[in-house]
Design a protein around this motif. Structure first.
Motif, PDB file in Angstrom:
ATOM      1  N   LEU A  84       0.841  -1.099  -0.003  1.00 44.82           N
ATOM      2  CA  LEU A  84       0.079  -0.021  -0.193  1.00 44.82           C
ATOM      3  C   LEU A  84       0.762   1.288   0.100  1.00 44.82           C
ATOM      4  O   LEU A  84       1.954   1.185   0.689  1.00 44.82           O
ATOM      5  N   LYS A  85       0.478   2.168  -0.941  1.00 42.33           N
ATOM      6  CA  LYS A  85       1.305   3.337  -0.881  1.00 42.33           C
ATOM      7  C   LYS A  85       0.192   4.518  -0.659  1.00 42.33           C
ATOM      8  O   LYS A  85      -0.687   4.538  -1.512  1.00 42.33           O
ATOM      9  N   LEU A  86       0.881   5.544   0.080  1.00 41.35           N
ATOM     10  CA  LEU A  86       0.026   6.744   0.561  1.00 41.35           C
ATOM     11  C   LEU A  86       0.799   7.778  -0.020  1.00 41.35           C
ATOM     12  O   LEU A  86       1.924   8.202   0.305  1.00 41.35           O
ATOM     13  N   GLU A  87       0.233   8.620  -0.877  1.00 39.29           N
ATOM     14  CA  GLU A  87       0.764   9.611  -1.598  1.00 39.29           C
ATOM     15  C   GLU A  87       0.155  10.970  -1.256  1.00 39.29           C
ATOM     16  O   GLU A  87      -1.372  11.040  -1.294  1.00 39.29           O
ATOM     17  N   ASN A  88       1.054  12.025  -0.922  1.00 37.78           N
ATOM     18  CA  ASN A  88       0.502  13.401  -0.820  1.00 37.78           C
ATOM     19  C   ASN A  88       0.697  14.138  -2.198  1.00 37.78           C
ATOM     20  O   ASN A  88       1.886  14.452  -2.259  1.00 37.78           O
ATOM     21  N   ARG A  89      -0.214  14.178  -2.791  1.00 33.35           N
ATOM     22  CA  ARG A  89      -0.290  14.970  -4.031  1.00 33.35           C
ATOM     23  C   ARG A  89      -0.772  16.386  -4.101  1.00 33.35           C
ATOM     24  O   ARG A  89      -1.008  17.197  -4.978  1.00 33.35           O
ATOM     25  N   ASN A  90      -0.638  16.869  -2.609  1.00 32.53           N
ATOM     26  CA  ASN A  90      -1.138  18.304  -2.392  1.00 32.53           C
ATOM     27  C   ASN A  90       0.302  19.212  -2.012  1.00 32.53           C
ATOM     28  O   ASN A  90       1.159  18.840  -2.179  1.00 32.53           O
ATOM     29  N   THR A  91       0.083  20.758  -2.101  1.00 31.09           N
ATOM     30  CA  THR A  91       1.153  21.417  -1.861  1.00 31.09           C
ATOM     31  C   THR A  91       1.379  21.690  -0.315  1.00 31.09           C
ATOM     32  O   THR A  91       2.439  22.250  -0.068  1.00 31.09           O
ATOM     33  N   LYS A  92       0.718  21.085   0.516  1.00 26.23           N
ATOM     34  CA  LYS A  92       0.916  21.170   2.000  1.00 26.23           C
ATOM     35  C   LYS A  92       1.176  19.714   2.711  1.00 26.23           C
ATOM     36  O   LYS A  92       0.681  18.608   1.955  1.00 26.23           O
ATOM     37  N   SER A  93       1.970  19.904   3.509  1.00 21.91           N
ATOM     38  CA  SER A  93       2.019  18.584   4.219  1.00 21.91           C
ATOM     39  C   SER A  93       0.761  17.988   4.745  1.00 21.91           C
ATOM     40  O   SER A  93      -0.065  18.738   5.409  1.00 21.91           O
ATOM     41  N   VAL A  94       0.831  16.592   4.938  1.00 23.11           N
ATOM     42  CA  VAL A  94      -0.279  15.870   5.792  1.00 23.11           C
ATOM     43  C   VAL A  94       0.065  15.148   6.699  1.00 23.11           C
ATOM     44  O   VAL A  94       1.175  14.489   6.926  1.00 23.11           O
ATOM     45  N   SER A  95      -0.727  14.724   7.851  1.00 21.52           N
ATOM     46  CA  SER A  95      -0.430  14.180   8.796  1.00 21.52           C
ATOM     47  C   SER A  95      -1.400  12.965   9.101  1.00 21.52           C
ATOM     48  O   SER A  95      -2.646  13.074   8.786  1.00 21.52           O
ATOM     49  N   ILE A  96      -0.965  11.803   9.287  1.00 23.51           N
ATOM     50  CA  ILE A  96      -1.824  10.879   9.348  1.00 23.51           C
ATOM     51  C   ILE A  96      -1.455  10.104  10.867  1.00 23.51           C
ATOM     52  O   ILE A  96      -0.415  10.126  11.453  1.00 23.51           O
ATOM     53  N   TYR A  97      -2.372   9.280  11.349  1.00 21.32           N
ATOM     54  CA  TYR A  97      -2.182   8.576  12.601  1.00 21.32           C
ATOM     55  C   TYR A  97      -2.416   7.165  11.930  1.00 21.32           C
ATOM     56  O   TYR A  97      -3.336   6.623  11.663  1.00 21.32           O
ATOM     57  N   LEU A  98      -1.234   6.369  12.105  1.00 14.65           N
ATOM     58  CA  LEU A  98      -1.279   4.943  11.701  1.00 14.65           C
ATOM     59  C   LEU A  98      -1.165   4.025  12.625  1.00 14.65           C
ATOM     60  O   LEU A  98      -0.447   4.056  13.698  1.00 14.65           O
ATOM     61  N   HIS A  99      -2.205   3.028  12.816  1.00 11.26           N
ATOM     62  CA  HIS A  99      -2.230   2.017  13.700  1.00 11.26           C
ATOM     63  C   HIS A  99      -2.263   0.553  13.080  1.00 11.26           C
ATOM     64  O   HIS A  99      -3.009   0.473  12.191  1.00 11.26           O
ATOM     65  N   TYR A 100      -1.371  -0.174  13.321  1.00 13.00           N
ATOM     66  CA  TYR A 100      -1.319  -1.556  12.701  1.00 13.00           C
ATOM     67  C   TYR A 100      -1.068  -2.653  13.757  1.00 13.00           C
ATOM     68  O   TYR A 100      -0.696  -2.305  14.867  1.00 13.00           O
ATOM     69  N   SER A 101      -1.797  -3.650  13.495  1.00 13.02           N
ATOM     70  CA  SER A 101      -1.757  -4.896  14.459  1.00 13.02           C
ATOM     71  C   SER A 101      -1.402  -6.205  13.478  1.00 13.02           C
ATOM     72  O   SER A 101      -2.085  -6.429  12.371  1.00 13.02           O
ATOM     73  N   SER A 102      -0.304  -6.924  13.723  1.00 12.49           N
ATOM     74  CA  SER A 102      -0.245  -8.014  12.926  1.00 12.49           C
ATOM     75  C   SER A 102       0.829  -9.020  13.916  1.00 12.49           C
ATOM     76  O   SER A 102       1.287  -8.816  14.871  1.00 12.49           O
ATOM     77  N   SER A 103       1.258 -10.250  13.444  1.00 10.54           N
ATOM     78  CA  SER A 103       1.944 -10.921  14.022  1.00 10.54           C
ATOM     79  C   SER A 103       3.600 -10.749  13.752  1.00 10.54           C
ATOM     80  O   SER A 103       4.462 -11.248  14.175  1.00 10.54           O
TER      81      SER A 103
END
Length: 114
Positions: A84-103
């Motif tokens: 999965l690729k998350l791209e910021n195609r905007n002229t401003k920075s973006v912030s994400i809150y990432l939570h993942y759960s895995s083995s």
């Protein structure tokens, strides 16, 4: 004696077999930059909250939405060997809150995310 060895082996299998990685991380993506979750070694439960007003583009071979809208949330179960690729195609920075759960830990931009 055999019963003790059997019980000890079952105990060790239970305690080491259910190890889960559970990570919460806030990540900022600069304009025209992206973050890539590389082929995962085990299925991953992802929860991504877009903390910005701008949209974030999602690029994947999988059937998923094309973007995460501003101030919204995306939940997905990424299968084994999925990317999965998350791209910021905007002229401003973006912030994400990432939570993942895995083995298994996941690799984000060639670094293990812990």
């Amino acid at each position: 004696m055999k019963n003790i060895i059997l019980l000890l082996s079952l105990f060790f299998m239970q305690s080491f077999g259910n190890h889960r990685v559970d990570v919460w991380k806030t990540i900022t993506i600069a304009p025209s930059e992206s973050i890539t979750i590389h082929k995962v070694k085990a299925p991953v439960t992802l929860e991504i909250k877009n903390l910005s007003d701008e949209n974030i583009a999602l690029v994947s071979e999988l059937k998923i939405p094309y973007e995460i809208l501003g101030k919204s949330e995306f939940k997905y179960r990424l299968p084994k060997k999925g990317t999965l690729k998350l791209e910021n195609r905007n002229t401003k920075s973006v912030s994400i809150y990432l939570h993942y759960s895995s083995s298994q830990a996941i690799i984000v931009n060639d670094k293990e995310l812990k």
